[in-house]
Write a protein that holds these residues in place. Sequence first.
Motif: not given
Length: 187
Positions: A38-53
Amino acid sequence: MDLLVHWTLDFLEDVLPQETLASLRAWQTKLLHPSSPLSRLAQQSVALLSTTAAMTYPMVADALDRLAALLATAPNAIGVVLVLVLAVVVLQVLSLVRRIMLFWTRLALRLVFWAVVGLVASAVWQRGVGRTIQDAVVIGSKLVGFVSGVVNVWIREYERAQAEQQQQQQGYRYQGRSGGGRSGAGW
């Protein structure tokens, strides 16, 4: 996120039993551990959103700058847009209120219908079919008598109102011919 979970568990200390609270704290340490899925998924989601932005900002920035320049040159457009947005919001709220009213009205009518069905079934169960039919005939005849009385009163009043209206029309015709009504010289 960790602070929110701790705050929630601290709030639930007064509500939940100690065994349940201990179980939740054990799950908390498992789920919030940095190596948990769950923590890894949250970290990957935040990283993906920041690179997309970061990738889309240069494309959107130009459009946002043009929109800001347009709004700065035409301040009346902001007022028109705000009025239109307000009208849409008001219509949506009114539509929501209408749907809520329809839901509760339908629910109440369904409850009344099924209550009547239950009462009829209860009467048939307690009194039997024959006596229930006799009672229904008696109630129906009284209801028909009441309705016929109401209809008779309505017809009498309607005929009386029609007669009064005809008398008034004849009186207006008479006054119109004499040219002066009651204030004539012969009175």
